[in-house]
Write an enzyme that holds these catalytic residues in place. Structure first.
Site: not given
Length: 431
Positions: A246, A212-213, A230
């Site tokens: 995490k 997504p990034f 993230e």
């Protein structure tokens, strides 16, 4: 600046636009690969050619400089990045470890052209959008050399496996002594004397590991090829959002095995403890910028599935204080707690002592400030850094060390996190 909308085959136009963009020294392409949550603002955005630049090469007063630059351009798109090593300015830390690629410590630019891609059309913002559209339509074929693209690349390790396990044992000793209760140990992999096509490598990496990034960032002859899952920090209106990762587990061979692995991840005390500790750290970081009583964990321990791994992700939100600037908010939370450990300063100091190289852009952030005042920054993980002038390529992986962690398991997790990059490079890492 003017804006125009053009009906196109967006897949073909995107490919032409990326090839066309390689003619310029400053390029930022952000894409979400179809992942969307309540805070997603950009699906695909291409920003090209700087008309003004903020760059900090020393890391001194970088945030003050960025504050001034943002204030000068409050209603423009402003893509850029922050190096992990800005921690030295924030907390007075530092080390003499080698740095493979000397990116600026902070870099943002005001683009001459911004292109947003939608399902059946593109929106071009430029002085002459129609001229940009015609230039892209006329462009065909890759703009960079593809020499040596299929020549096997030899990957070196800054740590041998033995050295990694020794560092792991020392950090667990620090945990037992009470210096920290979690620390994120990272290691660098690198290759020298190589020539490749950065855009084609990015496309292969994104095909193998859509996230997504994701981001392709070009600055002269330096490149960030990012497949990050993230979000570090975003602002939507008055709301601040952080989504630390995490907890990691491999993908299964089929849906049934995936379901079993997800169930074990959801119930794994070690992975849950890692996530909870970092959530507490992020909550504490956000409190410095939040309206009193507004910090909350809106989503806790959600399993997100990506091509190579399952991850535990939590979402922490708050309302931003009106008397604090966006740059101060970022400074108050940087770098991402998921990449440091806790307590944050002690963990970063130990990483400086035991890691074999500077992290640089790795563990930093890439993203944008938007014209409406929102911003979104990722965490630079699962990413390749490349300098074509030095023929040098680098990538890092890391993982959280707690008392319950086991060195062999954590080392294998580092290799798992590198698997998409290794596959994109068509190589392997010797154990």
């Amino acid at each position: 600046m003017a804006t125009a909308i053009f009906e196109v085959d967006t897949k073909e136009f995107e490919s032409r636009a990326l090839n066309w963009a390689q003619e310029f020294d400053e390029v930022c392409f952000l894409q979400s690969n179809g992942y969307a949550d309540d805070y997603t603002k950009v699906d695909r955005l291409l920003a090209v050619k700087a008309v003004e630049v903020f760059a900090s090469t020393t890391g001194k007063s970088a945030f003050d400089g960025l504050e001034t630059f943002r204030a000068k351009h409050p209603h423009r798109w402003m893509p850029g990045f922050l190096s992990y090593d800005l921690k030295d300015e924030i907390e007075g830390l530092g080390n003499d470890l080698p740095e493979g690629i000397a990116f600026p410590k902070a870099y943002f630019f005001i683009p001459e052209t911004v292109i947003r891609f939608y399902q059946n059309h593109v929106e071009i913002e430029a002085d002459d959008p129609h001229a940009i559209f015609r230039a892209i339509e006329r462009h065909d074929g890759p703009a960079t050399n593809t020499a040596n693209q299929n020549i096997p690349i030899s990957i070196s390790k800054r740590f041998s496996k033995t050295e990694y396990l020794q560092a792991f044992d020392r950090l667990q000793w620090h945990i037992q002594r009470g210096d920290v209760y979690e620390v994120n140990l990272c290691q660098e992999f690198y290759a020298e004397g190589i020539s490749l096509n950065p855009l084609e490598l990015y496309k292969r990496l994104n095909a193998l590991s859509p996230t997504p990034f994701a981001c392709f960032f070009k600055l002269g002859r330096q490149y960030i090829l990012c497949a990050s899952p993230e979000r570090f920090l975003a602002k939507r209106g008055d709301t601040l959002i952080s989504q630390p990762i995490k907890g990691t587990a491999r993908r299964g061979r089929d849906s049934a095995e995936d379901a079993e692995i997800i169930a074990r991840l959801r119930g794994n005390p070690k992975e849950i403890a890692e996530n909870v500790m970092i959530v507490d750290l992020v909550r504490n970081d956000l409190t410095r910028s939040a309206q009193p009583g507004s910090v909350k964990v809106s989503r806790h321990l959600e399993v997100h599935t990506f091509r190579q791994v399952h991850q535990l992700i939590s979402t922490i939100t708050c309302l931003k204080r009106p008397d604090i600037s966006d740059i101060e908010v970022i400074r108050n939370t940087f770098p991402a707690g998921s990449m440091t450990g806790a307590p944050k300063i002690s963990a970063m100091s130990l990483c400086d002592r035991y890691e074999g190289s500077k992290r640089g852009i790795y563990s930093g952030a890439v993203g944008y400030f938007a014209p409406d005042g929102d911003f979104d920054l990722n965490v630079v993980i699962r990413s390749v850094l490349y300098d074509s002038s030095a023929s040098f390529l680098s990538f890092h992986t890391g993982g959280a060390i707690t008392l319950e962690a086991r060195g062999e398991t954590e080392y294998e997790e580092c290799l798992l996190k590198a698997s998409a990059i290794v596959a994109a490079l068509n190589t392997s890492i010797a154990h």
